[in-house]
Design an enzyme around this catalytic site. Structure first.
Site, PDB file in Angstrom:
ATOM      1  N   ASP A 170      -9.931   6.328 -58.594  1.00  0.00           N
ATOM      2  CA  ASP A 170      -9.558   5.847 -57.277  1.00  0.00           C
ATOM      3  C   ASP A 170      -8.734   4.573 -57.475  1.00  0.00           C
ATOM      4  OD1 ASP A 170      -9.687   5.819 -54.391  1.00  0.00           O
ATOM      5  OD2 ASP A 170     -11.049   4.116 -54.594  1.00  0.00           O
ATOM      6  N   ASP A 191      -7.675   1.923 -54.501  1.00  0.00           N
ATOM      7  CA  ASP A 191      -8.122   0.790 -53.685  1.00  0.00           C
ATOM      8  C   ASP A 191      -9.567   0.451 -54.016  1.00  0.00           C
ATOM      9  OD1 ASP A 191      -5.775   0.402 -51.907  1.00  0.00           O
ATOM     10  OD2 ASP A 191      -6.249   2.443 -51.284  1.00  0.00           O
TER      11      ASP A 191
END
Length: 346
Positions: free
Chosen positions: A30, A32
């Site tokens: 991922d 963010d």
């Protein structure tokens, strides 16, 4: 030796004798809250990813944020010191575009509520982005973009009310930024849902379309999902039957982890991306509790107690997770871990 992909209800974090860079061929990261927050790299991320790449692990970046095209994200990563190509980035806009392409004929128009990331993902699938219902779209797609306001949300509502299929890139309620936690696409989707009474089809994590998109684009054989969110990253790994690493550089707190239901329990946990480069101590059942790295965690009278002494507080958290999850599965009620977490400095 590492654990195999998830096949049963997890009652304790997993252990690995090997560094995770050796145990898995591809890290599905991922962005963010894991690699960066807003424009800035998260501490230790750049060096850790460089070391992981040097160890032979492939790095792929998998994000629910549909606002930017992969080429823009790759440029941002490269500027931060994490060399990346557009093909290394998979986003929920691409997953949503594939869902729509399987429903619509080539050249069909799609009303876009979001940014350039959605427009380019649609074009890749031979679909045409439009911005108003007057342009006669055949469907609606919605993804996060900071520019989305009332006008776009109203246009989406009118289109959905007219009966058009509605696909949301994701429904993350929040998004981490350099200034803190801000409203995410889930809040914008909720506005259209409230106006129309209609539920969208969701493409992003933790649902299968995103996992399928990731596998198709990376060809990973032994993937490890790396994320900061229980309800997207970790649940997505659970749904896909693959292992996961939770890092605490984003939105999840230790208290939330202790109360996690089965689908939100990661295989491994670490403070940050340095956790990719290390072995992970196993949790063992002992003396009526759960031990890890010298710590012993016990659930008693509705609360967690931490006994023993260890050198690494993350081993203490692993032991606490095992005690908390086992107790939660036994009677369905979370145990109070506040004191034990405070003793570890969480």
């Amino acid at each position: 030796m590492t654990e195999t992909a998830i096949t049963v209800r997890r009652t304790a974090p997993g252990g690995s004798e090997l560094p995770l860079t050796e145990a898995y061929d591809t890290a599905l990261l991922d962005l963010d809250g894991v690699v960066y927050a807003g424009p800035n790299a998260i501490e230790h991320a750049v060096e850790s990813l460089d070391s992981a790449r040097g160890a032979g692990m492939r790095l792929a970046y998998v994000t629910n944020n549909a606002s930017r095209p992969p080429r823009v994200v790759a440029e941002h990563l490269t500027e931060l010191g994490v060399p990346a190509e557009p093909a290394d980035v998979i986003n929920s806009a691409q997953a949503a575009a594939r869902v729509l392409a399987e429903k619509l004929p080539a050249g069909a128009k799609v009303l876009v509520v979001g940014g350039l990331g959605l427009e380019e993902a649609l074009a890749e699938r031979g679909l045409v982005a439009v911005r108003t219902l007057a342009e006669e779209p055949s469907a609606v797609v919605q993804g996060f973009d900071a520019s989305v306001g009332w006008t776009q949300l109203a246009e989406a509502s009118y289109a959905v009310q007219s009966g058009l299929p509605w696909v949301a890139s994701n429904t993350d309620v929040t998004v981490p930024t350099a200034r803190g936690i801000a409203p995410g696409n889930g809040m914008l989707v909720a506005a259209v849902r409230a106006a129309t009474g209609v539920e969208p089809e969701v493409a992003g994590k933790p649902l299968p379309p995103m996992h399928r998109e990731t596998v198709l684009r990376t060809g990973a054989k032994r993937p490890l999902v790396v994320g900061d969110r229980l309800d997207t990253d970790i649940e997505g790994a659970f749904n896909g039957g693959v292992d996961s690493l939770l890092v605490f550089t984003g939105v999840t707190t230790a208290a939330q982890l202790l109360a996690a239901p089965a689908e939100h329990r990661p295989t491994y946990l670490a403070e940050d991306l340095r956790g990719l480069l290390t072995a992970h101590a196993p949790v063992t059942a002992e003396d009526g509790g759960f031990g890890c790295g010298g710590f012993l965690a016990v659930a008693r009278d509705g609360a967690l107690r931490l006994e023993g002494v260890g050198a690494d507080r993350w081993d203490g958290l692993r032991a606490l997770c095992a005690a908390a999850w086992t107790a939660l599965d036994a009677d369905g009620e979370p145990v109070d871990g506040r004191k034990a977490l405070a003793e570890l400095g969480f």
